[in-house]
Design a protein around this motif. Sequence first.
Motif, PDB file in Angstrom:
ATOM      1  N   ARG A 121       9.852   7.103   4.698  1.00  0.00           N
ATOM      2  CA  ARG A 121       9.388   5.750   5.007  1.00  0.00           C
ATOM      3  C   ARG A 121       8.413   5.713   6.184  1.00  0.00           C
ATOM      4  O   ARG A 121       7.351   5.091   6.110  1.00  0.00           O
ATOM      5  CB  ARG A 121      10.599   4.850   5.276  1.00  0.00           C
ATOM      6  CG  ARG A 121      10.216   3.411   5.614  1.00  0.00           C
ATOM      7  CD  ARG A 121      11.428   2.513   5.796  1.00  0.00           C
ATOM      8  NE  ARG A 121      11.066   1.258   6.435  1.00  0.00           N
ATOM      9  CZ  ARG A 121      10.512   0.229   5.817  1.00  0.00           C
ATOM     10  NH1 ARG A 121      10.238   0.286   4.526  1.00  0.00           N
ATOM     11  NH2 ARG A 121      10.210  -0.876   6.476  1.00  0.00           N
ATOM     12  N   LYS A 122       8.767   6.368   7.273  1.00  0.00           N
ATOM     13  CA  LYS A 122       7.916   6.340   8.475  1.00  0.00           C
ATOM     14  C   LYS A 122       6.512   6.878   8.155  1.00  0.00           C
ATOM     15  O   LYS A 122       5.500   6.268   8.509  1.00  0.00           O
ATOM     16  CB  LYS A 122       8.561   7.167   9.581  1.00  0.00           C
ATOM     17  CG  LYS A 122       7.800   7.166  10.896  1.00  0.00           C
ATOM     18  CD  LYS A 122       8.599   7.876  11.988  1.00  0.00           C
ATOM     19  CE  LYS A 122       7.844   7.871  13.318  1.00  0.00           C
ATOM     20  NZ  LYS A 122       6.715   8.818  13.302  1.00  0.00           N
ATOM     21  N   ASN A 123       6.468   7.995   7.451  1.00  0.00           N
ATOM     22  CA  ASN A 123       5.176   8.623   7.102  1.00  0.00           C
ATOM     23  C   ASN A 123       4.339   7.738   6.192  1.00  0.00           C
ATOM     24  O   ASN A 123       3.137   7.593   6.374  1.00  0.00           O
ATOM     25  CB  ASN A 123       5.397   9.979   6.409  1.00  0.00           C
ATOM     26  CG  ASN A 123       6.059  10.983   7.316  1.00  0.00           C
ATOM     27  OD1 ASN A 123       6.793  10.610   8.228  1.00  0.00           O
ATOM     28  ND2 ASN A 123       5.824  12.263   7.060  1.00  0.00           N
ATOM     29  N   ARG A 124       5.008   7.149   5.193  1.00  0.00           N
ATOM     30  CA  ARG A 124       4.233   6.359   4.230  1.00  0.00           C
ATOM     31  C   ARG A 124       3.697   5.071   4.864  1.00  0.00           C
ATOM     32  O   ARG A 124       2.591   4.637   4.554  1.00  0.00           O
ATOM     33  CB  ARG A 124       5.012   6.107   2.951  1.00  0.00           C
ATOM     34  CG  ARG A 124       6.255   5.291   3.016  1.00  0.00           C
ATOM     35  CD  ARG A 124       6.888   5.155   1.628  1.00  0.00           C
ATOM     36  NE  ARG A 124       8.008   4.238   1.620  1.00  0.00           N
ATOM     37  CZ  ARG A 124       9.270   4.605   1.555  1.00  0.00           C
ATOM     38  NH1 ARG A 124       9.591   5.889   1.471  1.00  0.00           N
ATOM     39  NH2 ARG A 124      10.231   3.701   1.552  1.00  0.00           N
ATOM     40  N   LEU A 125       4.471   4.472   5.777  1.00  0.00           N
ATOM     41  CA  LEU A 125       3.991   3.260   6.443  1.00  0.00           C
ATOM     42  C   LEU A 125       2.838   3.580   7.395  1.00  0.00           C
ATOM     43  O   LEU A 125       1.881   2.808   7.513  1.00  0.00           O
ATOM     44  CB  LEU A 125       5.133   2.561   7.192  1.00  0.00           C
ATOM     45  CG  LEU A 125       6.224   1.947   6.301  1.00  0.00           C
ATOM     46  CD1 LEU A 125       7.338   1.337   7.144  1.00  0.00           C
ATOM     47  CD2 LEU A 125       5.643   0.900   5.339  1.00  0.00           C
ATOM     48  N   GLU A 126       2.907   4.724   8.051  1.00  0.00           N
ATOM     49  CA  GLU A 126       1.806   5.151   8.933  1.00  0.00           C
ATOM     50  C   GLU A 126       0.524   5.346   8.127  1.00  0.00           C
ATOM     51  O   GLU A 126      -0.557   4.928   8.544  1.00  0.00           O
ATOM     52  CB  GLU A 126       2.161   6.467   9.642  1.00  0.00           C
ATOM     53  CG  GLU A 126       3.078   6.298  10.843  1.00  0.00           C
ATOM     54  CD  GLU A 126       3.516   7.642  11.431  1.00  0.00           C
ATOM     55  OE1 GLU A 126       3.052   8.698  10.942  1.00  0.00           O
ATOM     56  OE2 GLU A 126       4.334   7.619  12.372  1.00  0.00           O
ATOM     57  N   LYS A 127       0.661   5.997   6.986  1.00  0.00           N
ATOM     58  CA  LYS A 127      -0.510   6.266   6.137  1.00  0.00           C
ATOM     59  C   LYS A 127      -1.085   4.963   5.571  1.00  0.00           C
ATOM     60  O   LYS A 127      -2.306   4.773   5.541  1.00  0.00           O
ATOM     61  CB  LYS A 127      -0.097   7.203   5.004  1.00  0.00           C
ATOM     62  CG  LYS A 127      -1.245   7.939   4.396  1.00  0.00           C
ATOM     63  CD  LYS A 127      -0.773   9.124   3.586  1.00  0.00           C
ATOM     64  CE  LYS A 127      -1.984   9.806   2.989  1.00  0.00           C
ATOM     65  NZ  LYS A 127      -1.630  10.850   2.040  1.00  0.00           N
ATOM     66  N   ALA A 128      -0.202   4.065   5.139  1.00  0.00           N
ATOM     67  CA  ALA A 128      -0.643   2.764   4.615  1.00  0.00           C
ATOM     68  C   ALA A 128      -1.375   1.973   5.694  1.00  0.00           C
ATOM     69  O   ALA A 128      -2.388   1.319   5.429  1.00  0.00           O
ATOM     70  CB  ALA A 128       0.561   1.977   4.096  1.00  0.00           C
ATOM     71  N   ASP A 129      -0.874   2.054   6.912  1.00  0.00           N
ATOM     72  CA  ASP A 129      -1.493   1.383   8.057  1.00  0.00           C
ATOM     73  C   ASP A 129      -2.946   1.838   8.227  1.00  0.00           C
ATOM     74  O   ASP A 129      -3.862   1.019   8.395  1.00  0.00           O
ATOM     75  CB  ASP A 129      -0.671   1.725   9.312  1.00  0.00           C
ATOM     76  CG  ASP A 129      -0.931   0.754  10.445  1.00  0.00           C
ATOM     77  OD1 ASP A 129      -0.393  -0.359  10.390  1.00  0.00           O
ATOM     78  OD2 ASP A 129      -1.678   1.109  11.374  1.00  0.00           O
ATOM     79  N   LYS A 130      -3.164   3.145   8.155  1.00  0.00           N
ATOM     80  CA  LYS A 130      -4.520   3.707   8.304  1.00  0.00           C
ATOM     81  C   LYS A 130      -5.428   3.259   7.165  1.00  0.00           C
ATOM     82  O   LYS A 130      -6.615   2.982   7.369  1.00  0.00           O
ATOM     83  CB  LYS A 130      -4.454   5.238   8.337  1.00  0.00           C
ATOM     84  CG  LYS A 130      -3.926   5.794   9.643  1.00  0.00           C
ATOM     85  CD  LYS A 130      -3.881   7.310   9.607  1.00  0.00           C
ATOM     86  CE  LYS A 130      -3.215   7.840  10.872  1.00  0.00           C
ATOM     87  NZ  LYS A 130      -2.793   9.248  10.736  1.00  0.00           N
ATOM     88  N   MET A 131      -4.877   3.201   5.961  1.00  0.00           N
ATOM     89  CA  MET A 131      -5.685   2.800   4.800  1.00  0.00           C
ATOM     90  C   MET A 131      -6.138   1.341   4.911  1.00  0.00           C
ATOM     91  O   MET A 131      -7.250   1.001   4.530  1.00  0.00           O
ATOM     92  CB  MET A 131      -4.894   3.008   3.501  1.00  0.00           C
ATOM     93  CG  MET A 131      -4.790   4.441   3.079  1.00  0.00           C
ATOM     94  SD  MET A 131      -6.406   5.154   2.746  1.00  0.00           S
ATOM     95  CE  MET A 131      -6.118   6.852   3.204  1.00  0.00           C
ATOM     96  N   LEU A 132      -5.275   0.500   5.449  1.00  0.00           N
ATOM     97  CA  LEU A 132      -5.657  -0.909   5.621  1.00  0.00           C
ATOM     98  C   LEU A 132      -6.750  -1.051   6.682  1.00  0.00           C
ATOM     99  O   LEU A 132      -7.612  -1.918   6.577  1.00  0.00           O
ATOM    100  CB  LEU A 132      -4.433  -1.757   5.959  1.00  0.00           C
ATOM    101  CG  LEU A 132      -3.498  -1.986   4.755  1.00  0.00           C
ATOM    102  CD1 LEU A 132      -2.153  -2.532   5.199  1.00  0.00           C
ATOM    103  CD2 LEU A 132      -4.140  -2.926   3.732  1.00  0.00           C
ATOM    104  N   VAL A 164       0.838  -1.205   0.000  1.00  0.00           N
ATOM    105  CA  VAL A 164       0.000   0.000   0.000  1.00  0.00           C
ATOM    106  C   VAL A 164       0.872   1.255   0.000  1.00  0.00           C
ATOM    107  O   VAL A 164       0.551   2.262  -0.639  1.00  0.00           O
ATOM    108  CB  VAL A 164      -0.969  -0.005   1.210  1.00  0.00           C
ATOM    109  CG1 VAL A 164      -1.703   1.328   1.328  1.00  0.00           C
ATOM    110  CG2 VAL A 164      -1.970  -1.150   1.083  1.00  0.00           C
ATOM    111  N   ALA A 165       2.010   1.200   0.708  1.00  0.00           N
ATOM    112  CA  ALA A 165       2.892   2.372   0.837  1.00  0.00           C
ATOM    113  C   ALA A 165       3.687   2.666  -0.439  1.00  0.00           C
ATOM    114  O   ALA A 165       4.215   3.772  -0.600  1.00  0.00           O
ATOM    115  CB  ALA A 165       3.858   2.153   2.004  1.00  0.00           C
ATOM    116  N   GLY A 213       8.310  10.295  -2.995  1.00  0.00           N
ATOM    117  CA  GLY A 213       9.360  10.792  -2.112  1.00  0.00           C
ATOM    118  C   GLY A 213       8.928  10.995  -0.672  1.00  0.00           C
ATOM    119  O   GLY A 213       9.592  11.705   0.086  1.00  0.00           O
ATOM    120  N   VAL A 214       7.818  10.370  -0.273  1.00  0.00           N
ATOM    121  CA  VAL A 214       7.359  10.480   1.126  1.00  0.00           C
ATOM    122  C   VAL A 214       8.294   9.648   2.012  1.00  0.00           C
ATOM    123  O   VAL A 214       8.602   8.502   1.678  1.00  0.00           O
ATOM    124  CB  VAL A 214       5.894   9.978   1.256  1.00  0.00           C
ATOM    125  CG1 VAL A 214       5.433   9.987   2.715  1.00  0.00           C
ATOM    126  CG2 VAL A 214       4.961  10.818   0.379  1.00  0.00           C
TER     127      VAL A 214
END
Length: 241
Positions: free
Chosen positions: A122-133, A111-112, A119-120
């Motif tokens: 890593r920490k930010n993109r994984l947090e956002k992917a977590d919320k989307m799941l 998802v990330a 260019g987001v």
Amino acid sequence: MAQKREAVIQVRNLYKIYRIGENRVRALNGVSLNIYKGEFCSIVGPSGSGKSTMLNMLAGLEKPTKGEIVISGTHLENLNESQLVRFRREHVGFIFQSFNLLGTMNAVENVALPLMFRGVPRKNRLEKADKMLDLVGLSKHKNHRPNEMSGGQQQRVGVARALVVEPEIIFADEPTGNLDSNTSAEVMELMKKIVREQNQTLVMVTHDNHLASFADRIFHIIDGKIVQIEDNRGKGEVVRK
């Protein structure tokens, strides 16, 4: 009513003509339509009707022979290839029939992935992917790889991946083509719910009239022309050409 809403996609007199040997094939033959913000629309038609060509045009993957495609004020037909790539990256999410997940990555990483291309960090993109799941109901499958998930779960990951970039428009190409009918209905309900809650615009191509019926409006396409528009929100609208 839809007429009072903002038209996020405007198509005017769109033609796509392919040359095959001596012959000219009109894949799209003068299509005009508006799609509004927050709307779930389906384009339905038999094989060879022009629906996939239509989706490719709207997504900036193919250039029209003639006509206009205006998305969020941008004329796609005037953009060069690098501008189109940038436009897709910034404005569009895709849901594919074949899921297109990377087998070496778990759900969160898949998802990330589009955020990495932006260019987001890593920490930010994984947090956002977590919320989307969480949003697509996969809280318990975040660390699972594609081969550890069912087809329906994989497509939910696909939906989350399309949403993670906060696109103005989501394009879905036969998104439940590899799923059984019950799972297909679940994924369609999920997509419908997310469009409502996130005020997204979703355009889906399908050959299946039943799946098309989940949409707010259905554009029936035959031989490159829109022959009928069905409005599922109560007021029927029919166009004959």
